[in-house]
Design an enzyme around this catalytic site. Structure first.
Site, mmCIF file in Angstrom:
data_model
loop_
_atom_site.group_PDB
_atom_site.id
_atom_site.type_symbol
_atom_site.label_atom_id
_atom_site.label_comp_id
_atom_site.label_asym_id
_atom_site.label_seq_id
_atom_site.Cartn_x
_atom_site.Cartn_y
_atom_site.Cartn_z
ATOM 1 N N SER A 146 0.848 -1.202 0.000
ATOM 2 C CA SER A 146 0.000 0.000 0.000
ATOM 3 C C SER A 146 0.877 1.242 0.000
ATOM 4 C CB SER A 146 -0.878 -0.001 1.260
ATOM 5 O OG SER A 146 -1.365 1.282 1.550
ATOM 6 N N TYR A 159 -3.347 -0.067 9.987
ATOM 7 C CA TYR A 159 -3.183 -0.449 8.581
ATOM 8 C C TYR A 159 -1.784 -0.089 8.095
ATOM 9 C CZ TYR A 159 -4.497 -0.629 3.590
ATOM 10 O OH TYR A 159 -4.578 -0.913 2.243
HETATM 11 P P1 NAP Z 1 -11.816 -5.136 -0.405
HETATM 12 O O1 NAP Z 1 -12.669 -4.632 -1.507
HETATM 13 O O2 NAP Z 1 -12.170 -4.821 1.002
HETATM 14 O O3 NAP Z 1 -11.606 -6.737 -0.559
HETATM 15 C C1 NAP Z 1 -10.832 -7.385 0.403
HETATM 16 C C2 NAP Z 1 -11.155 -8.865 0.274
HETATM 17 O O4 NAP Z 1 -10.441 -9.594 1.282
HETATM 18 C C3 NAP Z 1 -12.645 -9.136 0.504
HETATM 19 O O5 NAP Z 1 -13.109 -10.129 -0.376
HETATM 20 C C4 NAP Z 1 -12.635 -9.610 1.931
HETATM 21 O O6 NAP Z 1 -13.729 -10.404 2.270
HETATM 22 C C5 NAP Z 1 -11.374 -10.432 1.953
HETATM 23 N N1 NAP Z 1 -10.967 -10.732 3.331
HETATM 24 C C6 NAP Z 1 -10.907 -9.872 4.379
HETATM 25 N N2 NAP Z 1 -10.517 -10.524 5.477
HETATM 26 C C7 NAP Z 1 -10.322 -11.828 5.119
HETATM 27 C C8 NAP Z 1 -9.918 -13.007 5.818
HETATM 28 N N3 NAP Z 1 -9.637 -12.988 7.133
HETATM 29 N N4 NAP Z 1 -9.836 -14.182 5.131
HETATM 30 C C9 NAP Z 1 -10.142 -14.216 3.812
HETATM 31 N N5 NAP Z 1 -10.535 -13.133 3.082
HETATM 32 C C10 NAP Z 1 -10.618 -11.965 3.750
HETATM 33 O O7 NAP Z 1 -10.345 -4.581 -0.609
HETATM 34 P P2 NAP Z 1 -9.570 -4.119 -1.928
HETATM 35 O O8 NAP Z 1 -9.694 -2.659 -2.074
HETATM 36 O O9 NAP Z 1 -9.917 -5.031 -3.070
HETATM 37 O O10 NAP Z 1 -8.099 -4.418 -1.416
HETATM 38 C C11 NAP Z 1 -7.485 -5.668 -1.621
HETATM 39 C C12 NAP Z 1 -6.084 -5.531 -1.058
HETATM 40 O O11 NAP Z 1 -5.461 -4.370 -1.614
HETATM 41 C C13 NAP Z 1 -6.069 -5.315 0.450
HETATM 42 O O12 NAP Z 1 -4.942 -5.966 0.997
HETATM 43 C C14 NAP Z 1 -5.901 -3.795 0.587
HETATM 44 O O13 NAP Z 1 -5.289 -3.452 1.811
HETATM 45 C C15 NAP Z 1 -5.002 -3.514 -0.566
HETATM 46 N N6 NAP Z 1 -5.015 -2.139 -1.058
HETATM 47 C C16 NAP Z 1 -6.181 -1.559 -1.446
HETATM 48 C C17 NAP Z 1 -6.120 -0.255 -1.971
HETATM 49 C C18 NAP Z 1 -7.333 0.488 -2.428
HETATM 50 O O14 NAP Z 1 -7.223 1.709 -2.637
HETATM 51 N N7 NAP Z 1 -8.464 -0.164 -2.596
HETATM 52 C C19 NAP Z 1 -4.909 0.400 -2.099
HETATM 53 C C20 NAP Z 1 -3.751 -0.244 -1.649
HETATM 54 C C21 NAP Z 1 -3.822 -1.513 -1.145
HETATM 55 P P3 NAP Z 1 -14.908 -9.681 3.106
HETATM 56 O O15 NAP Z 1 -15.773 -9.018 2.090
HETATM 57 O O16 NAP Z 1 -15.613 -10.775 3.862
HETATM 58 O O17 NAP Z 1 -14.271 -8.682 4.061
HETATM 59 C C1 GCO Z 2 -7.029 5.095 3.318
HETATM 60 C C2 GCO Z 2 -7.124 4.182 2.142
HETATM 61 C C3 GCO Z 2 -5.753 3.708 1.739
HETATM 62 C C4 GCO Z 2 -5.881 2.755 0.593
HETATM 63 C C5 GCO Z 2 -4.556 2.264 0.160
HETATM 64 C C6 GCO Z 2 -3.661 3.346 -0.332
HETATM 65 O O1 GCO Z 2 -7.937 5.079 4.160
HETATM 66 O O2 GCO Z 2 -6.037 5.851 3.347
HETATM 67 O O3 GCO Z 2 -7.951 3.074 2.441
HETATM 68 O O4 GCO Z 2 -5.130 3.098 2.815
HETATM 69 O O5 GCO Z 2 -6.644 1.645 0.947
HETATM 70 O O6 GCO Z 2 -3.943 1.467 1.111
HETATM 71 O O7 GCO Z 2 -2.530 2.729 -0.917
#
Ligand code: NAP
Ligand code: GCO
Length: 265
Positions: A146, A159
């Site tokens: 992230s 986080y």
């Molecule tokens: P999301 O939409 O919240 O999806 C996360 C997925 O992980 C959901 O299907 C969730 O299931 C599942 N999950 C959560 N806890 C779990 C567990 N204990 N066992 C198995 N599955 C579990 O998140 P996303 O935005 O796609 O993000 C995916 C990854 O990218 C995460 O690691 C997040 O930190 C990272 N990320 C996201 C962003 C962003 O801007 N979106 C940026 C940087 C990094 P549930 O629906 O049941 O919770």
């Molecule tokens: C926040 C956002 C971010 C993104 C992502 C950025 O609340 O700042 O959720 O943390 O999820 O991780 O890279």
């Protein structure tokens, strides 16, 4: 150069938490590159939702219910995958949660929960797949880090701590298992439009954009939120033979945020 280096033909990829969001987009790209897709989610309803979504895309994915924080369940799942699908070549530690709470108001239980899913679980899943990768003579582990692997901000202490730790876990897996032809890298998405960030993009009662939405647009040279599909090319690269000499690297896919001081208000 033979462009087949980017192919994932014949490879088995396990993407955790991939019923939707970033994990789903990465899995879709891997399927397009020829990989067999395995994913898990935390309950059968989500797994079924994911299976239907993959089927709609013409992808015959293998879906399993598993809480990635439960080491016994993960060990059993990897054994089941090896019996039913085959040895895992590519692991994407994607499953993750966030709690946006001012640190001094956050309970230790909430802090621990985020660390458990976002840092302990990638350790548990990597530990479960590495032995077979060693036996097979190759492996790819991609940890979804992230911006918060590098930067802090208000309300995301747990986080940021987890994602900072995940950056160093990535480098340590590289250090410890690189000699077995296992590459462990990270992808650091910027701000991506998924359910996880939906609260940061909600329209205000007067119809205006969320202040954080406006902030991110000003902080991003690309002047837009990322889409999960923006991560597909980098994810295929890090899962393919094209990146066999890339190890311990965090590839930021952030539209340039980390390089930019931000647009003058
Ligand atoms: P999301 O939409 O919240 O999806 C996360 C997925 O992980 C959901 O299907 C969730 O299931 C599942 N999950 C959560 N806890 C779990 C567990 N204990 N066992 C198995 N599955 C579990 O998140 P996303 O935005 O796609 O993000 C995916 C990854 O990218 C995460 O690691 C997040 O930190 C990272 N990320 C996201 C962003 C962003 O801007 N979106 C940026 C940087 C990094 P549930 O629906 O049941 O919770
Ligand atoms: C926040 C956002 C971010 C993104 C992502 C950025 O609340 O700042 O959720 O943390 O999820 O991780 O890279």
């Amino acid at each position: 150069m033979d462009m087949k280096a980017f192919s994932l033909e014949g490879k088995i990829a396990w993407i955790t938490g991939a019923s939707y969001g970033i994990g789903f987009a990465i899995a879709e790209a891997y399927a397009s590159a020829g990989a067999t897709i395995v994913f898990n989610d935390i309950n059968q309803e989500l797994v079924n939702k994911g299976l239907a979504a993959y089927q709609e895309k013409g992808i015959k994915a293998h879906g399993y219910v598993c809480d990635v924080t439960n080491e016994e369940a993960v060990q059993a799942l990897v054994k089941q995958i090896e019996e039913e699908v085959g040895v895992i070549d590519i692991l994407v530690n994607n499953a993750g949660i966030i709690r946006r709470i001012p640190m001094i108001e956050m309970s230790a239980a909430d802090f621990r929960k985020v660390i458990d899913v976002d840092l302990n679980a990638p350790f548990i899943c990597a530990k479960a797949v590495i032995p077979s990768m060693i036996k097979k003579g190759h492996g790819k582990i991609i940890n979804i880090c992230s911006m918060m692997s590098e930067l802090g901000r208000e309300t995301v202490s747990a986080y940021a701590a987890a994602k900072g730790g995940l950056k160093m876990l990535t480098r340590n897996i590289c250090s410890e298992y690189g000699e077995y032809n296992i590459q462990c890298n990270g992808i650091g998405p910027g701000y991506i439009a998924t359910p996880q960030t939906a609260p940061l993009r909600e329209r205000q009662p007067d119809g205006s954009r969320h202040p954080f939405d406006q902030f991110i647009i000003a902080k991003t040279p690309a002047a837009r939120w990322g889409d999960p599909t923006d991560l597909q090319g980098p994810a295929v690269f890090l899962a393919s033979d094209a990146s066999n000499f890339v190890n311990g690297h965090i590839l930021y896919v952030d539209g340039g945020i980390l390089a930019y001081i931000g647009k003058q208000p």
